[in-house]
Each structure stands twice: as structure tokens, then as C-alpha cells.
Scaffold this active site. Structure first.
Site, PDB file in Angstrom:
ATOM      1  N   LYS A 106     -15.167  -3.084  30.105  1.00  0.00           N
ATOM      2  CA  LYS A 106     -13.991  -3.387  30.957  1.00  0.00           C
ATOM      3  C   LYS A 106     -13.974  -4.853  31.356  1.00  0.00           C
ATOM      4  CE  LYS A 106     -13.574   1.349  32.505  1.00  0.00           C
ATOM      5  NZ  LYS A 106     -14.864   1.904  32.077  1.00  0.00           N
TER       6      LYS A 106
HETATM    7  O1  LIG Z   1     -10.259   5.498  33.269  1.00  0.00           O
HETATM    8  C1  LIG Z   1     -11.451   5.526  32.938  1.00  0.00           C
HETATM    9  C2  LIG Z   1     -12.037   4.539  32.182  1.00  0.00           C
HETATM   10  C3  LIG Z   1     -13.339   4.680  31.797  1.00  0.00           C
HETATM   11  N1  LIG Z   1     -14.084   5.752  32.168  1.00  0.00           N
HETATM   12  C4  LIG Z   1     -15.486   5.839  31.667  1.00  0.00           C
HETATM   13  O2  LIG Z   1     -15.587   6.981  30.807  1.00  0.00           O
HETATM   14  C5  LIG Z   1     -16.797   7.689  31.056  1.00  0.00           C
HETATM   15  C6  LIG Z   1     -16.488   9.065  31.602  1.00  0.00           C
HETATM   16  O3  LIG Z   1     -17.671   9.767  31.813  1.00  0.00           O
HETATM   17  P1  LIG Z   1     -17.709  11.359  32.102  1.00  0.00           P
HETATM   18  O4  LIG Z   1     -19.137  11.611  32.410  1.00  0.00           O
HETATM   19  O5  LIG Z   1     -17.259  12.056  30.855  1.00  0.00           O
HETATM   20  O6  LIG Z   1     -16.824  11.624  33.259  1.00  0.00           O
HETATM   21  C7  LIG Z   1     -17.602   6.798  32.000  1.00  0.00           C
HETATM   22  O7  LIG Z   1     -18.380   5.930  31.202  1.00  0.00           O
HETATM   23  C8  LIG Z   1     -16.548   6.003  32.739  1.00  0.00           C
HETATM   24  O8  LIG Z   1     -17.041   4.755  33.151  1.00  0.00           O
HETATM   25  C9  LIG Z   1     -13.495   6.733  32.905  1.00  0.00           C
HETATM   26  O9  LIG Z   1     -14.130   7.744  33.258  1.00  0.00           O
HETATM   27  N2  LIG Z   1     -12.196   6.597  33.267  1.00  0.00           N
END
Ligand SMILES: O=c1ccn([C@@H]2O[C@H](COP(=O)(O)O)[C@@H](O)[C@H]2O)c(=O)[nH]1
Length: 309
Positions: A106
Site C-alpha cells: 500500500k
Molecule cells: O481493503 C483491504 C486491503 C487490504 N487488506 C489486506 O488483505 C488481507 C486480509 O486478511 P484476512 O486475514 O483474509 O482478513 C490483509 O493482509 C489485509 O492487510 C484488507 O483486508 N482489506
């Protein structure tokens, strides 16, 4: 420049999914982490070694059924340079297994600084004949808040090296509407950012009709997913929020186009901690990750019948 290599992986595996590699010591079974933690005096070095071994075993368990991984840089940076090295080595390992790697960083800054981020994450260092990839990812998540000059250096590298970016458009978190849903003239901020993705992606479309500029759109916002799919026909979506954040396959259905393409859905914690949820022997943690990845594949296939092509 396009996201064709990602799309080809999705078609090959018939699975529009990406597994997030967001390790914490808590997710790593004792039999695997304890020897590393005991071996090194520096706790960050021991943890970083455990992260890398854990990631390798997860990758070994899924690389034939999942086309991509998404390491989130924060979990590695938390361990200082040792963690950053584990991130680099994780990326190299996943690529060696034929996976597409989306580095979730990001990043965003003014143009000159973005040039450094672009070459760090998607480019090379050094002159011809003595060149290496600092991180070596295939795509990077970025923030578009600083506007076009913050994105332009990335597009140059994407063009030169067949790489891609995913711009935050409508994020999955509960407060995302505080800014992203605000009206700015006749458009919401997320619509405006989505429209910029179409502009930044420009005329350089890959063979599936998508550009190298993708958008992050959360699984937790099904209406916006569907709306943005229609609005942004050349923008591929990275969809986080499935599983641990409560996003469901039914809610994601609108993210796909008529060929079953258009989106790749991320799951991090649900896959990494599947062994805890299953209650299986901790030595079978990677097997549990594979079973969860297969379950997710079936779940997505139920709403996205077939990926043609
Ligand atoms: O809008 C967003 C952008 C990035 N993320 C990232 O994705 C994963 C989600 O992890 P889970 O464990 O499947 O919930 C994580 O790395 C976030 O930093 C997001 O969730 N939402």
C-alpha cells in the site's frame, strides 16, 4: 503491461483465489517455531526464520491449486531487517514454484519517492550485466491518494517489466466509507478512484481485456463490487475481506465478468490458521491450509460456475 500472467494462473488452476501470507508467531505450530526461537539470541531473527519456513511449507501445500500469494509487508517489517529478508526470500520461493506474487505494501508518495518504491518492489537494482531484483514481486498494492504523479513511476516499471499494481478503491474495513463513500461532485471518492484506475490503465490492455492497473475492492461491500465491475470494465479486482472479515462467496459473485474472470479473491487468516479451526494435529498445519484453500475454491466455484478460456 497487463495482469495476464495472474489471469493465466487463474485459468490454469480454475481458481480465482490468492492466499495471503501474513504470518504471526501465533499461527505457527510449536514444533516448527520453537527450534528457531531457541537457536537465535535475537528474537526477531528466530521469528523471521520461523516465518520463512512456515511460508515455504504453506506454499508447497497450495502452489498447484492456488495461482497467487499475497504477502502483507507489515508482518515482515514488524521483525526489522530480518523480517524484510524473510519477505524477499518468501517472494523468491513462491515465484520459483510458479506463483504470481502480489506484495501488499500500500505504498504512495510523491513521484520521485514512488520511483524508488517502484524499482524496489517491481523493478531492478544495478546496471546491465550486474542487476538484481530487490523484492521481486509481480504486483504491488498502492494508494492513489496523491494522484497521477504518484502513480506514473509505477506505470513505467509495469510497462518495462510486465508488472502490475492494485490501487485502493473501496477497502474492506468497517470505516472505509468515512472517506471513500463521500460525494465529491457527482461521484463518490471510491468511484473517482476507480475511474482513475481506468485512466491509468489506459489503452494498454492485455489479451483478456484488463490493464496492469487493478483495484482493491473489499468482499465486505457486495453492492459496490457489482457496481464497480460494470463501471470499470478494464480494471481487474483484488478482493480482500473473504473469510476472516466476514465476506462471503455470494457477496463476491458480482466481482466476476461473464467469463468468470475480473477478480482474484484473497484469504489470509482463514487459510493460515485452518489447522487451529480444524483441531487437527499441528504437524498437519499445511495440509489444513490446503484443505481450506480447496474449500474456498469450491465455495467460489458455486457462484462463479466456470472460468472459460
Ligand atoms: O481493503 C483491504 C486491503 C487490504 N487488506 C489486506 O488483505 C488481507 C486480509 O486478511 P484476512 O486475514 O483474509 O482478513 C490483509 O493482509 C489485509 O492487510 C484488507 O483486508 N482489506
Amino acid at each position: 503491461m497487463s495482469l495476464d500472467r495472474l489471469i493465466e494462473g487463474i485459468v490454469r488452476t480454475q481458481n480465482p483465489a490468492v492466499v495471503g501470507l501474513d504470518p504471526t508467531l501465533d499461527y505457527i505450530p510449536g514444533f516448527l517455531k520453537e527450534p528457531f526461537l531457541a537457536e537465535f539470541d535475537d528474537p526477531m531473527e528466530g521469528a523471521a526464520a520461523a516465518f520463512l519456513e512456515y511460508n515455504k511449507r504453506i506454499i508447497d501445500a497450495i502452489y498447484d491449486i492456488v495461482p497467487a500469494v499475497k504477502p502483507q509487508a507489515a508482518y515482515y517489517e514488524a521483525l526489522g531487517w530480518q523480517g524484510v529478508r524473510a519477505l524477499c526470500e518468501t517472494i523468491r520461493y513462491a515465484k520459483g514454484k510458479g506463483m504470481f506474487v502480489i506484495t501488499d505494501g500500500k505504498r504512495n508518495d510523491i513521484g520521485s519517492t514512488m520511483k524508488a518504491y517502484a524499482s524496489a518492489h517491481l523493478g531492478t537494482f544495478g546496471a546491465a550485466g550486474k542487476q538484481a531484483e530487490p523484492f521481486g514481486g509481480d504486483a504491488l498494492t498502492v494508494n492513489g491518494y496523491l494522484g497521477t504523479d504518484g502513480i506514473a513511476p509505477l506505470l513505467e516499471v509495469c510497462d518495462e517489466r510486465d508488472r502490475g499494481i492494485f490501487v485502493l478503491v473501496k477497502t474492506s474495513n468497517p470505516s472505509s466509507g468515512e472517506v471513500q463513500d463521500k460525494l465529491c461532485g457527482e461521484r463518490t471518492v471510491y468511484q473517482m478512484m476507480g475511474d482513475l484506475c481506468e485512466t491509468w490503465g489506459g489503452e494498454h490492455l492485455g489479451k483478456y481485456g484488463y490493464s496492469a492497473v487493478g483495484a482493491v475492492v473489499g468482499a465486505t461491500y457486495p453492492e459496490q463490487l457489482q457496481e464497480l465491475r460494470l463501471r470499470l470494465p478494464h480494471t481487474f479486482f483484488l478482493v480482500p475481506g473473504y473469510g476472516a472479515q466476514g465476506g462471503s462467496a455470494a457477496g463476491i459473485a458480482g466481482a466476476f465478468d461473464e467469463r468468470g474472470l475480473g477478480a482474484v479473491v484473497n484469504s489470509s487468516r482463514a487459510v493460515l490458521t485452518a489447522w487451529k479451526k480444524e483441531g487437527c494435529d499441528e504437524r498437519d498445519f499445511a495440509g489444513a491450509a490446503r484443505r481450506e484453500a480447496l474449500r474456498m475454491k469450491e465455495d467460489l466455484a458455486a457462484v462463479n460456475k466456470a472460468i472459460h478460456i
